[in-house]
Motif scaffolding. Structure first.
Motif, PDB file in Angstrom:
ATOM      1  N   SER A  47       0.478   0.689  -5.135  1.00 11.14           N
ATOM      2  CA  SER A  47      -0.317  -0.289  -4.392  1.00 11.14           C
ATOM      3  C   SER A  47      -0.600  -1.488  -5.290  1.00 11.14           C
ATOM      4  CB  SER A  47      -1.636   0.335  -3.913  1.00 11.14           C
ATOM      5  OG  SER A  47      -1.391   1.392  -3.001  1.00 11.14           O
ATOM      6  N   GLU A  79       0.831  -1.201   0.000  1.00 12.93           N
ATOM      7  CA  GLU A  79       0.000   0.000   0.000  1.00 12.93           C
ATOM      8  C   GLU A  79       0.867   1.253   0.000  1.00 12.93           C
ATOM      9  OE1 GLU A  79      -3.146   0.601  -0.195  1.00 12.93           O
ATOM     10  OE2 GLU A  79      -4.129  -1.342   0.118  1.00 12.93           O
ATOM     11  N   GLY A  80       0.698   2.093  -1.023  1.00  9.47           N
ATOM     12  CA  GLY A  80       1.343   3.404  -1.070  1.00  9.47           C
ATOM     13  C   GLY A  80       2.855   3.352  -1.027  1.00  9.47           C
ATOM     14  N   ASP A 114       3.872   5.921  -4.575  1.00 14.43           N
ATOM     15  CA  ASP A 114       2.496   5.588  -4.192  1.00 14.43           C
ATOM     16  C   ASP A 114       1.974   4.356  -4.943  1.00 14.43           C
ATOM     17  OD1 ASP A 114       0.159   5.926  -2.751  1.00 14.43           O
ATOM     18  OD2 ASP A 114      -0.762   7.215  -4.266  1.00 14.43           O
ATOM     19  N   GLY A 147       4.866   3.952   2.745  1.00 11.60           N
ATOM     20  CA  GLY A 147       3.940   2.847   2.553  1.00 11.60           C
ATOM     21  C   GLY A 147       4.299   1.625   3.378  1.00 11.60           C
ATOM     22  N   ARG A 168       5.086   4.345 -11.172  1.00 10.09           N
ATOM     23  CA  ARG A 168       3.682   4.465 -10.778  1.00 10.09           C
ATOM     24  C   ARG A 168       2.864   3.359 -11.432  1.00 10.09           C
ATOM     25  NH1 ARG A 168       2.370   9.547  -8.640  1.00 10.09           N
ATOM     26  NH2 ARG A 168       3.927  11.196  -8.956  1.00 10.09           N
TER      27      ARG A 168
END
Length: 267
Positions: free
Chosen positions: A25, A9-10, A23, A60, A219
């Motif tokens: 996930s 997550e993140g 970021d 994260g 990303r």
């Protein structure tokens, strides 16, 4: 829908001033084979390093079976069922193929307590992977395709809950890829293992995986079924550039269904 067994997550990772991941996930569920693709430098191997505990994220966290394991070591993760293979093969070259699989189980008790059981399990996995004839061969003498299969077999020797496969089809023939795919499917379908794989051979990913995640420049660019990802204009642009022939990956990607991109490893 089954809950995720392993979830990132993140996730953020920086190398100096460079953001390798921003970021991000990603999750994988029991019985699922999920593919992770993207151009060179997208951050795929960096994400695998985070998931396997080799690198701690700058932002994260990682959750496994409902527990935060962000600070857990690679050894802890491996012993609790999270297994990984590598872009560059990591076999014990001076051991036989069978002994490579026995060593993978030794932490459960060592030779005094479990030698016979370890040998029996190794033989069963070698048979499943079509490697019976190579049991007594030295791992360091194997060609690339066979070594890839042995590395996969070693990851399966002590039954995993999660398999992180880093370019399992790299350097293999079409027949070897079919064998690898069959073993991975069996692990997911019959052993309820959660499988996340990084692979540049996009055709291999699209055929094997039920879900695909695309990374680009650190990303998550897209996520969905193979058909949905195949049709996504943003995914095509990430491989080809804004105009055909202008991107850094120009010529490497025509359509995921047909492309087989044997590119250099990325971090």
């Amino acid at each position: 829908m089954t809950s995720a067994l392993l979830r990132a997550e993140g996730i953020g990772v920086r190398f100096g001033g460079v953001h390798a991941l921003r970021d991000v996930s990603v999750d994988v569920r029991p019985g699922e084979v999920c593919g992770l693709i993207g151009p060179n430098g997208a951050g795929k191997t960096t994400l695998f390093d985070v998931l396997s505990g080799i690198r701690r994220p700058d932002a994260g966290g990682i959750e496994y079976a409902g527990t935060d394991i962000t600070r857990r070591s690679p050894v802890w993760r491996a012993r609790h069922g999270i297994r990984r293979t590598f872009q560059r093969q990591q076999l014990f070259g001076q051991l036989t193929v069978a002994d490579n699989l026995v060593v993978a189980q030794d932490w459960r008790g060592g030779p005094r307590r479990g030698a016979r059981g370890h040998r029996e399990r190794a033989a069963a996995v070698l048979h499943e992977c079509g490697l019976d004839a190579l049991a007594g061969s030295y791992a360091g003498a194997l060609p690339v395709g066979q070594a890839r299969m042995v590395e996969l077999a070693r990851a399966l020797a002590d039954p995993p809950r999660v398999l992180l496969l880093d370019e399992p089809a790299s350097g293999t023939t079409a027949e070897e890829r079919r064998q690898i795919a069959a073993v991975v499917r069996h692990a997911a379908d019959e052993e309820n293992c959660a499988v996340l794989l990084v692979e540049h051979n996009v055709a291999f990913v699209m055929e094997l995986c039920s879900r695909v995640v695309v990374l680009d420049l650190g990303r998550v660019l897209a996520e969905g079924t193979p058909a949905g990802v195949r049709a996504d204009p943003a995914v095509r642009e990430a491989y080809l550039g804004a105009a055909a022939g202008t991107g850094s990956q120009a010529g490497a990607y025509t359509a995921p269904a047909e492309a087989e991109c044997d590119q250099a490893p990325d971090r």
